[in-house]
Design a protein around this motif. Sequence first.
Motif, PDB file in Angstrom:
ATOM      1  N   PHE A  94       0.830  -1.205   0.000  1.00  0.00           N
ATOM      2  CA  PHE A  94       0.000   0.000   0.000  1.00  0.00           C
ATOM      3  C   PHE A  94       0.859   1.248   0.000  1.00  0.00           C
ATOM      4  N   ILE A  95       1.768   1.359   0.976  1.00  0.00           N
ATOM      5  CA  ILE A  95       2.432   2.650   1.160  1.00  0.00           C
ATOM      6  C   ILE A  95       3.546   2.850   0.157  1.00  0.00           C
ATOM      7  N   ALA A  96       4.274   1.785  -0.222  1.00  0.00           N
ATOM      8  CA  ALA A  96       5.315   1.986  -1.228  1.00  0.00           C
ATOM      9  C   ALA A  96       4.678   2.333  -2.565  1.00  0.00           C
ATOM     10  N   GLY A  97       3.533   1.689  -2.880  1.00  0.00           N
ATOM     11  CA  GLY A  97       2.840   2.048  -4.109  1.00  0.00           C
ATOM     12  C   GLY A  97       2.334   3.479  -4.071  1.00  0.00           C
ATOM     13  N   ALA A  98       1.737   3.878  -2.941  1.00  0.00           N
ATOM     14  CA  ALA A  98       1.208   5.248  -2.827  1.00  0.00           C
ATOM     15  C   ALA A  98       2.314   6.263  -2.983  1.00  0.00           C
ATOM     16  N   LEU A  99       3.420   6.039  -2.278  1.00  0.00           N
ATOM     17  CA  LEU A  99       4.510   7.003  -2.343  1.00  0.00           C
ATOM     18  C   LEU A  99       5.144   7.014  -3.721  1.00  0.00           C
ATOM     19  N   ALA A 100       5.220   5.845  -4.372  1.00  0.00           N
ATOM     20  CA  ALA A 100       5.808   5.821  -5.705  1.00  0.00           C
ATOM     21  C   ALA A 100       4.987   6.649  -6.677  1.00  0.00           C
ATOM     22  N   ILE A 101       3.656   6.676  -6.488  1.00  0.00           N
ATOM     23  CA  ILE A 101       2.817   7.440  -7.411  1.00  0.00           C
ATOM     24  C   ILE A 101       2.892   8.928  -7.129  1.00  0.00           C
ATOM     25  N   LEU A 102       2.864   9.315  -5.843  1.00  0.00           N
ATOM     26  CA  LEU A 102       2.752  10.743  -5.609  1.00  0.00           C
ATOM     27  C   LEU A 102       4.072  11.424  -5.304  1.00  0.00           C
ATOM     28  N   GLN A 103       5.150  10.685  -5.055  1.00  0.00           N
ATOM     29  CA  GLN A 103       6.426  11.334  -4.787  1.00  0.00           C
ATOM     30  C   GLN A 103       6.968  12.078  -6.002  1.00  0.00           C
ATOM     31  N   PRO A 104       6.920  11.532  -7.225  1.00  0.00           N
ATOM     32  CA  PRO A 104       7.576  12.238  -8.329  1.00  0.00           C
ATOM     33  C   PRO A 104       7.094  13.670  -8.508  1.00  0.00           C
ATOM     34  N   GLU A 138       8.981  22.768 -13.506  1.00  0.00           N
ATOM     35  CA  GLU A 138       8.828  21.314 -13.549  1.00  0.00           C
ATOM     36  C   GLU A 138       8.603  20.875 -14.990  1.00  0.00           C
ATOM     37  N   THR A 139       9.275  19.829 -15.394  1.00  0.00           N
ATOM     38  CA  THR A 139       9.090  19.318 -16.754  1.00  0.00           C
ATOM     39  C   THR A 139       8.575  17.894 -16.688  1.00  0.00           C
ATOM     40  N   GLN A 140       7.767  17.536 -17.681  1.00  0.00           N
ATOM     41  CA  GLN A 140       7.077  16.254 -17.602  1.00  0.00           C
ATOM     42  C   GLN A 140       8.057  15.095 -17.685  1.00  0.00           C
ATOM     43  N   ASP A 141       9.074  15.213 -18.554  1.00  0.00           N
ATOM     44  CA  ASP A 141       9.926  14.042 -18.702  1.00  0.00           C
ATOM     45  C   ASP A 141      10.740  13.787 -17.440  1.00  0.00           C
ATOM     46  N   ARG A 142      11.172  14.868 -16.754  1.00  0.00           N
ATOM     47  CA  ARG A 142      11.921  14.658 -15.518  1.00  0.00           C
ATOM     48  C   ARG A 142      11.043  13.995 -14.467  1.00  0.00           C
ATOM     49  N   THR A 143       9.784  14.445 -14.368  1.00  0.00           N
ATOM     50  CA  THR A 143       8.884  13.844 -13.390  1.00  0.00           C
ATOM     51  C   THR A 143       8.662  12.377 -13.692  1.00  0.00           C
ATOM     52  N   LEU A 144       8.460  12.036 -14.965  1.00  0.00           N
ATOM     53  CA  LEU A 144       8.165  10.640 -15.282  1.00  0.00           C
ATOM     54  C   LEU A 144       9.400   9.754 -15.105  1.00  0.00           C
ATOM     55  N   VAL A 145      10.593  10.286 -15.379  1.00  0.00           N
ATOM     56  CA  VAL A 145      11.790   9.484 -15.124  1.00  0.00           C
ATOM     57  C   VAL A 145      11.928   9.239 -13.625  1.00  0.00           C
ATOM     58  N   HIS A 146      11.586  10.261 -12.822  1.00  0.00           N
ATOM     59  CA  HIS A 146      11.610  10.066 -11.383  1.00  0.00           C
ATOM     60  C   HIS A 146      10.620   8.985 -10.977  1.00  0.00           C
ATOM     61  N   ALA A 147       9.467   8.945 -11.696  1.00  0.00           N
ATOM     62  CA  ALA A 147       8.474   7.911 -11.389  1.00  0.00           C
ATOM     63  C   ALA A 147       9.041   6.521 -11.634  1.00  0.00           C
ATOM     64  N   ILE A 148       9.844   6.378 -12.693  1.00  0.00           N
ATOM     65  CA  ILE A 148      10.462   5.066 -12.932  1.00  0.00           C
ATOM     66  C   ILE A 148      11.365   4.696 -11.761  1.00  0.00           C
ATOM     67  N   SER A 149      12.103   5.683 -11.246  1.00  0.00           N
ATOM     68  CA  SER A 149      13.023   5.332 -10.159  1.00  0.00           C
ATOM     69  C   SER A 149      12.271   5.000  -8.880  1.00  0.00           C
ATOM     70  N   THR A 150      11.183   5.735  -8.552  1.00  0.00           N
ATOM     71  CA  THR A 150      10.416   5.354  -7.363  1.00  0.00           C
ATOM     72  C   THR A 150       9.713   4.028  -7.587  1.00  0.00           C
ATOM     73  N   GLY A 151       9.331   3.734  -8.842  1.00  0.00           N
ATOM     74  CA  GLY A 151       8.768   2.421  -9.122  1.00  0.00           C
ATOM     75  C   GLY A 151       9.762   1.316  -8.829  1.00  0.00           C
ATOM     76  N   GLY A 152      11.035   1.557  -9.189  1.00  0.00           N
ATOM     77  CA  GLY A 152      12.060   0.581  -8.868  1.00  0.00           C
ATOM     78  C   GLY A 152      12.171   0.355  -7.366  1.00  0.00           C
ATOM     79  N   LEU A 153      12.055   1.459  -6.591  1.00  0.00           N
ATOM     80  CA  LEU A 153      12.123   1.311  -5.136  1.00  0.00           C
ATOM     81  C   LEU A 153      10.958   0.473  -4.611  1.00  0.00           C
ATOM     82  N   ALA A 154       9.751   0.742  -5.148  1.00  0.00           N
ATOM     83  CA  ALA A 154       8.579  -0.018  -4.688  1.00  0.00           C
ATOM     84  C   ALA A 154       8.736  -1.493  -5.032  1.00  0.00           C
TER      85      ALA A 154
END
Lengths: 268, 230, 303
Positions: free
Chosen positions: A176-186, A195-211
């Motif tokens: 629950f919490i790793a998924g939630a944080l991975a979605i809203l942290q970027p 803020e640029t979209q590609d930087r945010t989405l690349v950050h999303a890939i990295s938080t996805g890796g953490l989850a």
Amino acid sequence: MSVAAGGGESKIDKTKLTMYGLGGGILGIYLAHVLNMITGTGYFSFLAGLGAIAAIVMGADAVRRVCAYGIGTGVPSIGMMAMGMGLVAAMFGLAVAGVAGPIIGIAIAMGFGYFVGMLANKIIKMNIPVMEEVLMSLGGAGAVVIIALSVVISGQIGYQDMLNDVVFTGFIAIVFIAGALAILQPFNANLGPDETQDRTLVHAISTGGLAMFAAGIGSLITVGVGGAVLTMLIAAAIWLKAFLWYFKLVKRDSAGVVGTGLLAEGGL
Amino acid sequence: MSTFDASTLIYVIQIVIGGLLVGIGVHFVPVGGAPAAMAQATGVGTGTVQLATGSGLTGLISAGLMMSVTDNILLIVLSGAVGAMIMMDVTMIVGNWVYIYGIGVPPVAAKVDYDPITKDPQPPYISPGTVGHGVPTVSYVSGTIGGLLGGAGGSLIYYALMNINGVSGLSAFFAIGIFVVNAVIASYNIQGTIEGFHDPKFKRIPRAIQACFIATLIIGIFAVLIHGGA
Amino acid sequence: MDMVSMGLLAAMGALATIAGTSEDLESDVGSQSNPNSQVQLAAQVGHTHRIYNKAISGEPPSNALYAALAAVTASVLMSDAYGMNAFFSIAVGSLVAAVFNGILSMTSYMGRNTSQARFNQYVYLDVLRSHTTTIMAHAYITAFCVVAISYIMTAPWLPIQHPFPLPVIAFTWGIALGAIGSSTGDVHYGAEREFQQYPFGAGLNAANSGDIVTKGEAGLRSSIDNAWFCAKFGGPVTGLAFGLIVFLDNWRTTIFDPATQGWYAIATGVLIVVLLNVYNRILEVRSKKRYGPYPEYVGDIKA
């Protein structure tokens, strides 16, 4: 925490992201399930983790779209709500529909999201144009992430397995919490006028890796050491690649990445 | 899939009442948002959903412990409510310590000229350029009531779900999920900050009641059909 | 009620106090949550800074993540497959949580400062190097204490035996701890330390938003200076808050057996709530008498 600073324009079309997110997520879940059933091992659980990362990128983009409107309650609340809706819908789908469970769960979650968005606009009168569509995407992303990370831990889609491996052990907390944080942290970490979209989405890939890594730790006792170590290694590799790519984008976008120094004169 | 009969209907009603209690309780909790953390607004210096969820979940822990030893619905719901009330009250008291001793401002409300409970005058004690600070008596009592309702609501949802599926971890997380959905809808209604029941924004409560009722009903119907496994 | 239970209760209270303190200091070293909005605003009004702008989406979810992650790792290591001692498992779990915290903090600092490029806010790599490890250390202590409390509540060989599994209880205490830290200690950082150049005794005037202290006692203000200051009041007070809550919540069910004397536990709780309300009123009256009305007030209402 109502920071109404928007972001840059979106270069990647949101429909494509939604399709990749949902499609990638469902593909990952079913591939992991089918391959694990065929081989009788847990080595292919990491495929579900890759599906989770796709859905996390989709969810991060949805968060990005809605928070530009300054909804007044801040980013974390909407992420937790998406996961809450996704959890109930996902468990319902798995409990009633067996192997078709994930698809039903995701559809119901998207329905919840659309419905809550409608409530917010019509009854609470928030009048945010994208609310229904964004909450629908967020509900879907939440459901995919929960089911995918649960399949990483349990290896298959069966409801009883899921209960034994994910709920009775308490690992649902980290899903629950790793998924939630991975979605809203970027978006939260990249909040600001530049803020640029590609930087945010690349950050999303990295938080996805953490989850995915966090779910991999849990799977050490449920899926077996082989599958779990494979998941963790792949997650760590994805994270490292995404993190280095993110750092390159930081250097591209920032006013200056300096080793040390005094304060610059304020820009504007 | 569990059977849908008369007792399931009662559980759905309990879940809906629980969700409504949560939604209403959020309107009582005095939250000033980011400005309150800088002593610029009355209330606790955090976000609505964060504080409501924190107190509701503390109540859930007490309710969970009580439910493992007894079956009495009143005892379970009340112990959840008391757990949440204690958390809310201690948080507000310590917040007031920081405001009074750490920053040097008296607790004062800005939306009314006289405190409805103590009849103390408020405007002379507001720092210039701010909209109140700290947690005055009316906000404190309002927060206690908010903790009571939120804790009771969360515990009631947990009680109903435990009776259906019997798995404590699953019921706890569903209760957390339904709690957060109601808290977020309520906080959209008050737009993130509210001083307590004396605040004019409190009059918007009927909209939140409608929205929370519908949302909890839909989610609750799905939640009761999830059984707890063989 | 017996000596073992009371001793465990005292241990839980002490662990909770330490957890509260380190959680608040962690959110002061890496400026997180609501006071961070002023740090965000500072660059936009022309005050660039060297404060560690960490924004891990609010303290309740982030502390829940560290607690849940440490609890999951600990329960994996404590299970029959690995059979590690509880103490060491919780330590290793907290280490994993601290590493996650470090990663999220670093990316958040880089991201937020990059998104303010137009205000000439640099990304200082030496701030990253010197502060990230401090933040990780505080997160380690927080995660360790919270998981230790959860372990005491759920261990099968100890008296309490709460029905929730270990990660779920840790998650719940993590959210509660984040909410408490965000409401209490962060105010000391946000209203007092961030704006120390303004006189003591007033809230932040809206006209001064964003005017945070960027030049410190000797050199530029860093977040470690801020944690030094907040460790004198804000941190310990937050610890007291969380310690009181954990203690009072569990004390009622330790002295009164929940199965047979549940109503006494509830009555004690209600009594505590009433006493706290009365205490708040006393505090309010004393503070108004001590500080008096503001001389700038020019309305008709008599103080």
